[in-house]
Design a protein around this motif. Structure first.
Motif, short mmCIF file in Angstrom:
data_model
loop_
_atom_site.label_atom_id
_atom_site.label_comp_id
_atom_site.label_asym_id
_atom_site.label_seq_id
_atom_site.Cartn_x
_atom_site.Cartn_y
_atom_site.Cartn_z
N CYS A 182 -23.84 43.99 45.40
CA CYS A 182 -24.10 45.66 44.61
C CYS A 182 -25.64 44.30 44.19
O CYS A 182 -25.52 43.72 43.11
N VAL A 183 -26.76 45.39 44.09
CA VAL A 183 -27.45 44.48 43.94
C VAL A 183 -28.70 45.41 42.48
O VAL A 183 -28.35 46.49 42.54
N TYR A 184 -28.73 45.44 41.89
CA TYR A 184 -28.67 46.74 40.08
C TYR A 184 -29.78 45.89 39.15
O TYR A 184 -30.24 44.57 39.51
N LEU A 185 -30.81 46.76 39.26
CA LEU A 185 -31.92 46.61 38.46
C LEU A 185 -31.91 47.01 37.41
O LEU A 185 -31.49 48.49 37.40
N GLY A 186 -32.25 46.75 36.23
CA GLY A 186 -32.16 47.03 34.50
C GLY A 186 -33.56 47.29 35.10
O GLY A 186 -34.19 47.63 35.44
N ARG A 187 -34.09 48.57 33.06
CA ARG A 187 -35.26 49.14 33.58
C ARG A 187 -36.18 47.61 32.90
O ARG A 187 -36.25 46.60 32.33
N THR A 188 -36.99 47.52 33.18
CA THR A 188 -38.28 46.21 32.86
C THR A 188 -39.79 47.06 33.44
O THR A 188 -40.43 47.84 34.27
N ASP A 189 -40.17 47.41 31.79
CA ASP A 189 -41.19 48.36 31.70
C ASP A 189 -43.28 47.33 32.79
O ASP A 189 -42.89 47.01 32.48
N HIS A 190 -43.97 48.30 33.05
CA HIS A 190 -45.35 47.95 34.08
C HIS A 190 -43.95 47.34 35.15
O HIS A 190 -45.28 46.84 36.07
N MET A 191 -43.19 47.12 35.86
CA MET A 191 -42.13 47.38 37.08
C MET A 191 -42.34 48.21 37.69
O MET A 191 -40.91 49.03 36.79
#
Length: 212
Positions: A182-191
């Protein structure tokens, strides 16, 4: 999202979903995703994460079966108390809300991997027929002629209109056996936080791992 994998599993296993006779009629309402604005069968609905299709399918399955099966899978907190999805702050259209969309049901990346293993592992409680139908829709088409077969489902969550998480969950089969991820991406502003990016990362990591 992984929940669409699970609801598909539950519907297939309980005879509620038959892939050869799975087309549902579009209401005519225009949705933001153009692919949803048409009659859809199971394959197309799964690959486009069509919420209105799965809202109807989950209603057909019913609360009792959904709860029993989520408990069996140990799917996160197994909480379907907000069946209608009224906790969702992004949408109040019932066709696009439910307990699994920014609502009461929650699951961690680690738990998503464990659920995949429960479904497709050597000690799975689910029939080979159900697993076969799920694998058909989960297979990444660009990977089907390589030494590694990658199966998965994207997912994405928003809060107040902003993408706060995105993921790609599944498993891969190669000469080394089967691995779950499972690849999880959290909130990252400007990305660029999106499920397509999570999928790209997962494919690269799994391909690199299997090539070692």
């Amino acid at each position: 999202m992984a929940e669409h994998t699970c609801s598909s599993l539950i519907a297939l296993e309980n005879g509620i979903l038959k892939p050869e006779d799975s087309t549902r009629t579009w209401s005519g309402e225009r949705f933001w995703m153009e692919d949803w604005n048409q009659d859809l069968d199971f394959d197309k609905a799964f690959r486009t994460s069509c919420v209105w299709y799965y809202r109807q399918l989950i209603d057909d399955i019913g609360k009792d079966i959904i709860q029993k099966e989520l408990n069996k899978l140990q799917y996160g907190n197994c909480d379907i108390s907000d069946w209608e999805g009224r906790l969702n702050t992004n949408n109040n259209n019932r066709a696009l809300t439910g307990f699994w969309i920014e609502s009461s049901l929650m699951i961690s990346p680690k738990e998503q991997v464990e659920v995949m293993e429960h479904i497709f592992g050597n000690h799975s409680d689910y029939t080979k027929g159900t697993q076969k139908e799920l694998k058909k829709v989960m297979l990444l088409s660009e990977q089907d002629k390589t030494a590694v077969s990658i199966y998965g489902k994207t997912g994405m969550g928003k809060a107040e209109g902003v993408v706060v998480d995105a993921w790609f969950t599944g498993f891969a089969e190669s000469t080394k056996g089967k691995i779950y991820f499972c690849v999880y991406l959290g909130r990252t502003d400007h990305m660029d936080v999106s499920s397509s990016v999570a999928r790209e990362i997962a494919v690269q990591l799994v391909s690199d791992y299997c090539a070692l």
